[in-house]
Design an enzyme around this catalytic site. Structure first.
Site, PDB file in Angstrom:
ATOM      1  N   LYS A  13      56.845  50.013 162.437  1.00  0.00           N
ATOM      2  CA  LYS A  13      55.729  49.608 161.566  1.00  0.00           C
ATOM      3  C   LYS A  13      54.567  50.599 161.655  1.00  0.00           C
ATOM      4  CE  LYS A  13      55.269  45.576 163.591  1.00  0.00           C
ATOM      5  NZ  LYS A  13      56.322  45.759 164.610  1.00  0.00           N
ATOM      6  N   ARG A  88      51.471  37.254 162.699  1.00  0.00           N
ATOM      7  CA  ARG A  88      52.550  37.195 163.677  1.00  0.00           C
ATOM      8  C   ARG A  88      52.962  35.766 163.959  1.00  0.00           C
ATOM      9  NH1 ARG A  88      51.575  42.344 166.351  1.00  0.00           N
ATOM     10  NH2 ARG A  88      53.172  42.816 167.888  1.00  0.00           N
ATOM     11  N   ARG A 127      58.863  55.178 173.594  1.00  0.00           N
ATOM     12  CA  ARG A 127      57.664  55.362 172.767  1.00  0.00           C
ATOM     13  C   ARG A 127      56.528  55.985 173.581  1.00  0.00           C
ATOM     14  NH1 ARG A 127      55.214  50.645 169.129  1.00  0.00           N
ATOM     15  NH2 ARG A 127      55.215  49.430 171.061  1.00  0.00           N
ATOM     16  N   ARG A 160      52.360  53.188 176.644  1.00  0.00           N
ATOM     17  CA  ARG A 160      51.623  51.932 176.686  1.00  0.00           C
ATOM     18  C   ARG A 160      52.066  51.092 177.876  1.00  0.00           C
ATOM     19  NH1 ARG A 160      51.876  49.432 170.724  1.00  0.00           N
ATOM     20  NH2 ARG A 160      52.167  47.539 171.951  1.00  0.00           N
ATOM     21  N   ARG A 171      58.284  40.406 174.891  1.00  0.00           N
ATOM     22  CA  ARG A 171      57.751  40.535 173.529  1.00  0.00           C
ATOM     23  C   ARG A 171      58.821  40.241 172.481  1.00  0.00           C
ATOM     24  NH1 ARG A 171      55.486  46.310 174.057  1.00  0.00           N
ATOM     25  NH2 ARG A 171      54.897  46.141 171.874  1.00  0.00           N
TER      26      ARG A 171
HETATM   27  P1  ADP Z   1      54.018  46.561 168.526  1.00  0.00           P
HETATM   28  O1  ADP Z   1      53.532  47.795 167.826  1.00  0.00           O
HETATM   29  O2  ADP Z   1      54.918  46.887 169.646  1.00  0.00           O
HETATM   30  O3  ADP Z   1      54.586  45.536 167.613  1.00  0.00           O
HETATM   31  P2  ADP Z   1      51.240  45.771 168.650  1.00  0.00           P
HETATM   32  O4  ADP Z   1      50.495  46.991 168.960  1.00  0.00           O
HETATM   33  O5  ADP Z   1      51.290  45.323 167.239  1.00  0.00           O
HETATM   34  O6  ADP Z   1      52.725  45.926 169.225  1.00  0.00           O
HETATM   35  O7  ADP Z   1      50.705  44.558 169.518  1.00  0.00           O
HETATM   36  C1  ADP Z   1      50.517  44.676 170.900  1.00  0.00           C
HETATM   37  C2  ADP Z   1      50.062  43.331 171.457  1.00  0.00           C
HETATM   38  O8  ADP Z   1      48.809  42.958 170.863  1.00  0.00           O
HETATM   39  C3  ADP Z   1      50.983  42.151 171.191  1.00  0.00           C
HETATM   40  O9  ADP Z   1      52.030  42.062 172.145  1.00  0.00           O
HETATM   41  C4  ADP Z   1      50.001  40.983 171.284  1.00  0.00           C
HETATM   42  O10 ADP Z   1      49.694  40.676 172.629  1.00  0.00           O
HETATM   43  C5  ADP Z   1      48.738  41.554 170.651  1.00  0.00           C
HETATM   44  N1  ADP Z   1      48.697  41.295 169.196  1.00  0.00           N
HETATM   45  C6  ADP Z   1      48.750  42.214 168.206  1.00  0.00           C
HETATM   46  N2  ADP Z   1      48.693  41.630 166.990  1.00  0.00           N
HETATM   47  C7  ADP Z   1      48.614  40.283 167.218  1.00  0.00           C
HETATM   48  C8  ADP Z   1      48.543  39.129 166.383  1.00  0.00           C
HETATM   49  N3  ADP Z   1      48.568  39.235 165.030  1.00  0.00           N
HETATM   50  N4  ADP Z   1      48.458  37.910 166.974  1.00  0.00           N
HETATM   51  C9  ADP Z   1      48.435  37.788 168.308  1.00  0.00           C
HETATM   52  N5  ADP Z   1      48.518  38.822 169.165  1.00  0.00           N
HETATM   53  C10 ADP Z   1      48.603  40.067 168.641  1.00  0.00           C
HETATM   54  P1  ADP Z   2      56.115  49.273 165.833  1.00  0.00           P
HETATM   55  O1  ADP Z   2      54.727  49.610 165.344  1.00  0.00           O
HETATM   56  O2  ADP Z   2      56.901  48.505 164.813  1.00  0.00           O
HETATM   57  O3  ADP Z   2      56.128  48.612 167.176  1.00  0.00           O
HETATM   58  P2  ADP Z   2      56.465  52.183 166.149  1.00  0.00           P
HETATM   59  O4  ADP Z   2      56.139  52.745 164.824  1.00  0.00           O
HETATM   60  O5  ADP Z   2      55.476  52.358 167.232  1.00  0.00           O
HETATM   61  O6  ADP Z   2      56.904  50.627 166.013  1.00  0.00           O
HETATM   62  O7  ADP Z   2      57.874  52.801 166.594  1.00  0.00           O
HETATM   63  C1  ADP Z   2      58.478  52.452 167.845  1.00  0.00           C
HETATM   64  C2  ADP Z   2      59.131  53.678 168.459  1.00  0.00           C
HETATM   65  O8  ADP Z   2      60.297  54.040 167.693  1.00  0.00           O
HETATM   66  C3  ADP Z   2      58.240  54.921 168.484  1.00  0.00           C
HETATM   67  O9  ADP Z   2      58.551  55.622 169.650  1.00  0.00           O
HETATM   68  C4  ADP Z   2      58.650  55.675 167.211  1.00  0.00           C
HETATM   69  O10 ADP Z   2      58.440  57.087 167.356  1.00  0.00           O
HETATM   70  C5  ADP Z   2      60.135  55.343 167.120  1.00  0.00           C
HETATM   71  N1  ADP Z   2      60.622  55.243 165.729  1.00  0.00           N
HETATM   72  C6  ADP Z   2      59.961  54.736 164.652  1.00  0.00           C
HETATM   73  N2  ADP Z   2      60.737  54.762 163.543  1.00  0.00           N
HETATM   74  C7  ADP Z   2      61.930  55.291 163.935  1.00  0.00           C
HETATM   75  C8  ADP Z   2      63.162  55.590 163.238  1.00  0.00           C
HETATM   76  N3  ADP Z   2      63.309  55.325 161.917  1.00  0.00           N
HETATM   77  N4  ADP Z   2      64.166  56.120 163.972  1.00  0.00           N
HETATM   78  C9  ADP Z   2      64.016  56.383 165.314  1.00  0.00           C
HETATM   79  N5  ADP Z   2      62.891  56.124 166.009  1.00  0.00           N
HETATM   80  C10 ADP Z   2      61.857  55.589 165.339  1.00  0.00           C
END
Ligand code: ADP
Ligand code: ADP
Ligand code: ZN
Length: 216
Positions: A13, A88, A127, A160, A171
């Site tokens: 995302k 979420r 990541r 992270r 998660r």
């Molecule tokens: P990822 O990119 O791995 O999906 P995020 O960066 O979006 O993770 O979120 C990291 C953490 O921040 C989540 O595990 C949660 O604790 C908190 N968080 C982010 N967005 C929300 C939301 N919409 N509602 C509740 N907690 C959130």
């Molecule tokens: P999210 O915000 O949904 O948690 P990220 O964009 O941070 O996800 O991506 C999670 C990890 O996977 C990062 O290390 C990113 O570089 C990698 N990644 C993202 N898209 C792809 C893809 N299409 N193929 C392989 N790796 C990917």
């Protein structure tokens, strides 16, 4: 254009959001990035959010919803926005719908980046992120050009704290219980679109652009 990005942690995302935001000139609003910024600045919101984030739990709905509503009323959101990591929970999705309706607005689409669970652990543990601009990299799939420095802004990239195997498993569990139901929420409202997130990063982006079209 108003878009919600859906998908499990690690779906891509954040990665796609950066490109969508550039192509369509809409702000990328990542609730995770906003929380992390508050944590780094030690604000009351950051102190509260950290208690949950470190364990892979969701920050409570009321805190999150109010924060997003404030953000969406800022000037740069008047021509649209891209929400990444919000909603979420069903409660958050309902609050967003109510907010939009009260302003006589609607989402263009909820875009699901579909990635099966067996891809996720490798993506998450590999990541690396830029703490300054939020760019996301991967040690194998998307390395930085300049060893350990962000391609966009040159800062040192980091892992992270919540990207360890143990917290990732928590998660994913939270995702399945609390966030996955949103897929049906948007499907029932004919708002869901889906892309295959297992493809290469640029191919996923092309599929997204086909869905979003020329934009408005
Ligand atoms: P990822 O990119 O791995 O999906 P995020 O960066 O979006 O993770 O979120 C990291 C953490 O921040 C989540 O595990 C949660 O604790 C908190 N968080 C982010 N967005 C929300 C939301 N919409 N509602 C509740 N907690 C959130
Ligand atoms: P999210 O915000 O949904 O948690 P990220 O964009 O941070 O996800 O991506 C999670 C990890 O996977 C990062 O290390 C990113 O570089 C990698 N990644 C993202 N898209 C792809 C893809 N299409 N193929 C392989 N790796 C990917
Ligand atoms: Zn950066």
């Amino acid at each position: 254009m108003k878009i919600v990005l859906l998908g499990p942690p690690g779906a891509g995302k954040g990665t796609q959001a950066k490109s969508i935001s550039n192509r369509y000139s809409i702000p990328h609003i990542s609730t995770g990035d906003i929380f992390r910024k508050n944590i780094s600045e030690n604000t009351p919101l950051g102190i509260e959010a950290r208690k949950y984030m470190d364990n892979g739990q969701l920050v409570p709905d009321e805190v999150t919803i109010n924060m997003v509503k404030d953000r969406l009323q800022q000037e740069d959101c008047k021509n649209g926005y891209l929400l990444d990591g919000f909603p979420r929970t069903v409660h958050q999705a309902e609050a967003l719908q109510a907010f939009l309706e009260s302003r006589d607005e609607q989402l263009d689409t909820a875009l699901l980046i579909e990635v099966p669970m067996n891809f996720i652990l490798e993506r998450m543990t590999g990541r690396r992120v830029c703490p300054s601009c939020g760019a996301s990299y991967h040690i194998k799939f998307n390395p930085t050009k300049n060893d350990g420095k962000c391609d966009v802004c040159g800062s040192d990239i980091i892992q992270r704290k919540d990207d360890t195997e143990e917290t990732v498993k928590e998660r994913l569990d939270v995702y399945e219980r609390q966030t996955q139901p949103l897929i049906d929420f948007y499907k029932e409202r004919n708002m869901l679109s889906v892309v295959d997130g297992t493809k290469a990063i640029n191919e996923v982006f092309e599929s997204i652009c086909k869905i979003l079209g020329s934009g408005r």
